[in-house]
Design an enzyme around this catalytic site. Structure first.
Site: not given
Ligand code: NAP
Length: 297
Positions: A174, A99, A242
């Site tokens: 979204k 997102t 965010k």
């Molecule tokens: P998360 O568990 O916090 O994972 C974040 C990912 O981004 C990790 O792989 C992290 O790598 C990587 N990352 C962060 N900063 C980075 C950088 N500077 N360079 C390269 N990689 C980086 O987040 P998530 O919940 O999976 O969400 C991922 C995306 O999906 C987001 O945009 C979120 O808004 C969206 N989303 C989430 C959900 C939900 O319910 N969780 C639902 C729909 C959409 P590291 O492992 O190295 O930290």
């Protein structure tokens, strides 16, 4: 054009890890990359390949997908010094599931499009359990031709795909949707806190809401978590903050006032100031519990 078999997945967080595993389970040959290498290595034992850089990954696959935290992360992974763009070549498909902002998606569309790569934004909803079960709802923005090429990937990850329009339209939907989720959860949590503080069982509030025309499966899921004090992170406060920031920038660019989202961003800032940024969005209400000396349970 031959169907896609070799797929890359970058960003192995709460969402990305189960999504990459589901692609492998559905028969794709999957190569992964993650900033923190340990999360990628953990998938090597399950038969997935690991690339050293995003550029290397892009040079090995027919399609690549990203699901990273925020716009800065996506910019680094896609356009950085060792980013995907450096390994990309004509005829590939790029699907972003993160997102982020509409302008960033458009920038990626221009950069990868210039190399002959078909690009789709495809943010998702369904959270951790939807990612694990392969039941995500995917909202995508892309051409009909790109949609046809990406559909096998979407079918491996989700149970419904909504084609919202041209590139960026998925992200537009979204952002509006996440403003709604934040508002629903906050109003629901405040109702639980108010009934509890007033001496009425908050379960009665849930019972009435769920018997009404404004019931939601979301209130069952989050209501149980709040009553059990289960704040295990499905979607973090930092990431919703965010998204609220992104939706307000988006709304300002269209001259659309969104006072509810504006107030919610301050509410999420309050929770972050209390050190709760990594916790699940349900934990926002614990900051209000502390202020009122009342605990929902
Ligand atoms: P998360 O568990 O916090 O994972 C974040 C990912 O981004 C990790 O792989 C992290 O790598 C990587 N990352 C962060 N900063 C980075 C950088 N500077 N360079 C390269 N990689 C980086 O987040 P998530 O919940 O999976 O969400 C991922 C995306 O999906 C987001 O945009 C979120 O808004 C969206 N989303 C989430 C959900 C939900 O319910 N969780 C639902 C729909 C959409 P590291 O492992 O190295 O930290």
């Amino acid at each position: 054009m031959a169907s896609i078999r070799r797929v890359g997945f970058l960003g192995l967080g709460i969402m990305g890890t189960p999504m990459a595993l589901n692609l492998a389970k559905k028969g794709f040959e999957v190569t992964v990359w993650n900033r923190s290498r340990a999360r990628a290595d953990a998938l090597a034992s399950q038969g997935l390949s690991v690339a050293a850089t995003p550029a290397e990954l892009a040079s090995k696959v027919e399609a690549f997908c990203t699901c990273v935290a925020d716009p800065a992360a996506l910019r680094e992974v896609a356009l950085g010094a060792t980013g995907l763009l450096h390994g990309a070549s004509s005829g590939q498909v790029y699907v972003d599931f993160s997102t982020v902002s509409v302008p960033l998606i458009e920038e990626l569309g221009a950069a990868f499009g210039a190399k002959g790569v078909d690009v789709a934004d495809a943010p998702v909803t369904g959270s951790k359990s939807g990612a694990e079960k392969g039941t995500l709802v995917i909202m995508t923005g892309c051409s009909e031709a790109t949609l046809a090429r990406a559909t096998p990937i979407f079918q491996a990850l989700g149970e419904k795909v909504v084609h919202c329009g041209a590139l960026g339209a998925g992200t537009q939907v979204k952002l509006a949707g996440n403003a709604l989720i934040a508002a629903m959860l906050q109003a629901f949590s405040e109702g639980l806190l108010l009934t509890k503080k007033a001496g009425v069982d908050p379960r009665k509030f849930i019972e009435v809401v769920q018997a009404s025309g404004f019931r939601s499966p979301y209130f069952d899921f989050k209501g149980q978590a709040l009553l059990k004090r289960d704040f295990a992170t499905h979607f973090s406060i930092d990431l919703m903050h965010k998204d609220l920031s992104l939706v307000l920038d988006n709304a300002a660019s269209h001259r659309v006032p969104m006072p509810t989202a504006s107030s919610l961003r301050s509410t999420y800032e309050l929770a972050r100031a209390a050190g709760k940024g990594a916790m699940d969005i349900t934990a926002v209400i614990t900051a209000f519990e502390a202020l009122t000396g009342t605990v929902i349970e």
